[in-house]
Enzyme design. Sequence first.
Site, PDB file in Angstrom:
ATOM      1  N   ASP A  96      -1.513  -0.959   5.811  1.00  0.00           N
ATOM      2  CA  ASP A  96      -1.616  -0.556   7.513  1.00  0.00           C
ATOM      3  C   ASP A  96      -3.131  -0.207   7.626  1.00  0.00           C
ATOM      4  O   ASP A  96      -3.675   0.000   8.658  1.00  0.00           O
ATOM      5  CB  ASP A  96      -0.710   0.650   7.667  1.00  0.00           C
ATOM      6  CG  ASP A  96      -1.371   1.741   6.892  1.00  0.00           C
ATOM      7  OD1 ASP A  96      -1.250   2.921   7.385  1.00  0.00           O
ATOM      8  OD2 ASP A  96      -1.673   1.698   5.713  1.00  0.00           O
ATOM      9  N   ASP A 102       0.924  -1.127  -0.220  1.00  0.00           N
ATOM     10  CA  ASP A 102       0.006   0.130  -0.049  1.00  0.00           C
ATOM     11  C   ASP A 102       0.832   1.277  -0.115  1.00  0.00           C
ATOM     12  O   ASP A 102       1.987   1.195   0.281  1.00  0.00           O
ATOM     13  CB  ASP A 102      -0.982  -0.062   1.371  1.00  0.00           C
ATOM     14  CG  ASP A 102      -1.899   1.143   1.241  1.00  0.00           C
ATOM     15  OD1 ASP A 102      -2.553   1.389   0.287  1.00  0.00           O
ATOM     16  OD2 ASP A 102      -2.075   1.916   2.431  1.00  0.00           O
TER      17      ASP A 102
END
Length: 1106
Positions: free
Chosen positions: A831, A440
């Site tokens: 996350d 990400d």
Amino acid sequence: MAVMTCNVQHCGMKKGHPSRRSIMMHASADGDFEADESQYLLSDTDADTRTINMTGAQRLCCLSFCIRNFFARLCDSMVNCCMRRRQLSARSVRIGYPTTEKFPPNVIRNQKFNFFTFIPLVLFEQFKLFLNLYFLVMATSQFIPELRIGYLYTYWGPLGFVILVTMIREAVDDVRRRQRDNEVNQQKYKKLTPHGGPRTVTSANIKVGDLIFVEKDQRVPADMVFLRTTETNGACFIRTDQLDGETDWKLRLTVPFIQKLDTNEELFQMDATVYAEKPQKDIHNFIGTITKHDTETEESLSVENTVWAGTVVASGRLLGLVIYTGAETRSVMNNAAPRSKVGLLDLEINNLTKLLFVAVLGLTIVMMCLKGFGGPWYRYFFRFMLLFSYIIPISLRVNLDVGKAFYSWVIQRDQEMQGTVVRSTTIPEELGRITYLLTDKTGTLTQNEMVFKILHLGTVAYGTDTFDEVSTHVKTFFCKDGSGTGNTSTPTRMRKTVVTRVGEAVKALALCHNVTPVYEEGVNLAVEESEDIQTVHSVVYQASSPDEVSLVRWTESVGLPLVHRDLTTLTLRPPTGKLLTYTVLQIFPFTSETKRMGIIVKEESTGQIVLYMKGADTVMSSMVEYNDWLEEECINLAQKGLRTLVVARKVLTPEQYTHFEQRYSAAKLSVTERTSRIAAVIESLECDLELLCLTGVEDKLQTNVKQTLELMRNAGIKIWMLTGDKLETATCIAKSSRLVSPNQGLHVMGNLLTRREAHLELNALRRKSDSALVIKGDALETCLQYYEHELMDLAVQCPAVVVCRCSPTQKAAVVRLIQRHTGKRTAAVGDGGNDVSMIQAADAGIGIVGKEGKQASLAADFSIEQFQHIARLCLVHGRNSYKRSAALSQFVMHRGLIISTIQAIFSSIFYFSSVALYQGFLMVGYATFYTNFPVFSLVLDHDVSPNIALTYPELYKDLTKGRSLSYKTFFVWVLISIYQGGVLMYGAMLLFEDELIHVVSISFTSLILTELLMVGLTVRTWHPLMIVAQFLSLGFYLLSIIFMHYFDWDFIKSKDFFWKVIVITLVSCLPLYILKFLRRKFTPPTYSKLEELNTFGSTSLSQPQP
């Protein structure tokens, strides 16, 4: 009939597909790929219309497909019937009244099991492995007296221990998941009730139809319609980081007539119903209505009137009506169900055990052929299988499972990666086989903090070291002209002073944005002119983009803060202290299509009307007046990894603005082509703009991100970035993080809507070499629809891939695409809640505990504190785990093969009798007390130090090839086992031909010594506990000889026993030690060379120079 037709086509085409693909590849090599896509790139519908001539084998394939489809559908129907799966449907929720219809509970559940499914599912997962299933059959056969060849505990003991250890490990992991889920499910919220006001409820007890308060900085517990807020303008900002990965705050609007109510309690007195569409995965759209029955009025609801579960309220306090809970929320529907992951090493070992089973079966058949099939041959057949069953060692599972637990413990205790948690102890070896790392962006590669770095005016640029000069110029500019309007009557082409240019640039940045300052409650800061407002009262800036916040914070730092904003006015506080108020006449928001935003303001004190604009250089360069520096400086800033914005302005006369407003209002009222007409009117103003400045903003990267990505690339790991953010932002971070190196080109696939557009883009990508691919989520879907294989073939060859505007579901789909097309192992790191699907789909899921919460961390296999820990996690711990498990598993197999070889020779010598050579506790002790401590001590072994593994990441490339555990190494161990087993048995027979009664004690003692010496041969780096384990096992064996009376004690004490056992042991082991020495001398492995180089280099550096 439809199902059968589909299957027929599938079977018929399956065989023809490779040839069609090879033809396509040859055509592409000759340059024909660009000629005409219809020649060879056919869609599925085109392929299905072809005439299929089926052979007999294809008909059989089709029949099997039909049967499998039939039973699969039958099973699905039975499961649906038993589980009573709820069908997703639209709902009407009456405000203030509880719903009678049942909806899913509002719980977050990452558990794999529940109380009823734990034992069945764990047993299924265990006996799904061939090794365990084989030993279950062997152990069960011992209940039949005719087949029993030993004590029950010799079979059931190891098998029961394996299953018990596995169940305890799975139970501990699942209990931890449950505890983490409970932390989220037990969060407290206020629920509005008709009597007694708000009362506290937990997140898990929230139901559809509840009216829930959500405070600022609190997580939204369920999907809700936004009814009311404490913000006076009826709007609030929410953070959607965990849902879509975007850092931009989103503006959400209340239902107007409900916001106007005096009190919240009036909601229970009104008669209103909210209609919501059936639950969808799409987080960007919503269709609903709210109907007020007493006045028969109906208003539409869109996504702007909703707040989804997992988002966080950024301003004010909101009251929402719950419409979706639990499994029906957008965030959960975009997440995949947790699955039990099986490592590649386990699959490889499972395949090797099948080979060993074939060896058992073959050896049994040979023995039966030599013995003859007379009498109860089937009994002898099964007894031989039981005798040779030790070729497949049950202790293999025990050692591997305990080893995995040990690796997990070591990872968690690593002081270089403090805070690391291993949530899945079954796959630590996967970290040593990673080929693709999917990451990400927001909060993973970046800290999600924007910092203003450069203000460039063309002839002069100001950086962080010279911002104090900017403050001085701003103060001079506003002191000279209190309003800061400058000499507007002067033509813009006249040369301006640096003070004027800096002042106008800073003022433009302070006005051209959508930022709103928020202060402590009850403070009217807009009218406090007597003191420094920002110093006395802490201010928080709300905006739909962190870039804009960084700009406004910077203008505040140089002396021009924004002190107030509402829907119609902006107020600045210049260094003179006198507030400057501007009326907002028009706002043109930023969109991905326009790539710019604009605002028209009128200064109250002077009446001057100015259009301010800022945007990407690609669109702004054609709108500003001629200059010779903008393009070059934009390239320079982009190479530094900064996000650039071009800022310009245009002074409008009242007549110009009035004319524009009339045309703009008419365009907004048009029924057809409204968007294009509005854009055309705005573009009439966007010409001949005065270029004010170029800004550079840095999205701060996580600590050591560049070095970590470089390490992973050097280790042979390909890195893909999957983000929900905008294309420009993703590209900028890819450059600044060095995911894309400065000398690499970029191929951008933007909006692809048709098959032909996708075809042309793939052609263009194919012609580029060493170019990173940047592709939008929509373009990815289009390419996958028509050219999945072609896209993946090209993408895996790119040095880096960036997928932007990517939904959570698409992230997981990309992971599965890589797994399916390459067969390589993948790791995913994120996350936020939007990364959970990707993490669960990957072979190794890594979650980072960050600002976006713990949802990704809780669902991951490994949880870390910082992105930089990934390098050590994979290159050091992944390497050690894989190497140790490979050595351990092969040695345990060797231990079973050597004793089975001895048994086979014994049976063949003694008239093919199906009698065990070593009986009772000898067999149990051989696999446990006598050899297991040294064998298991191999989990302490390592070939290179952590420092070498991180200094030379290229060593990792060998791991992905799987050379530590392969068919080659397996057959080498098989040959070693046959050689040593033959030496031990025939040596005992030759040296003790007159004392065959003692062959058991002779061969077994030599066997134990051989195994202990072979552990020493396998070890690459000795650990003190390894030596302790050697002496401990030897001590156990000596004590058992003395006290358990296995053998004739007088014979054991004789000198002949000692020297002849030593001779047999040396003959079995010494040649292997000599071969190992010669190999390390003439063809040493790479890691040993590096260790020697490192040691030599350190020694040279430590010697004093003459």
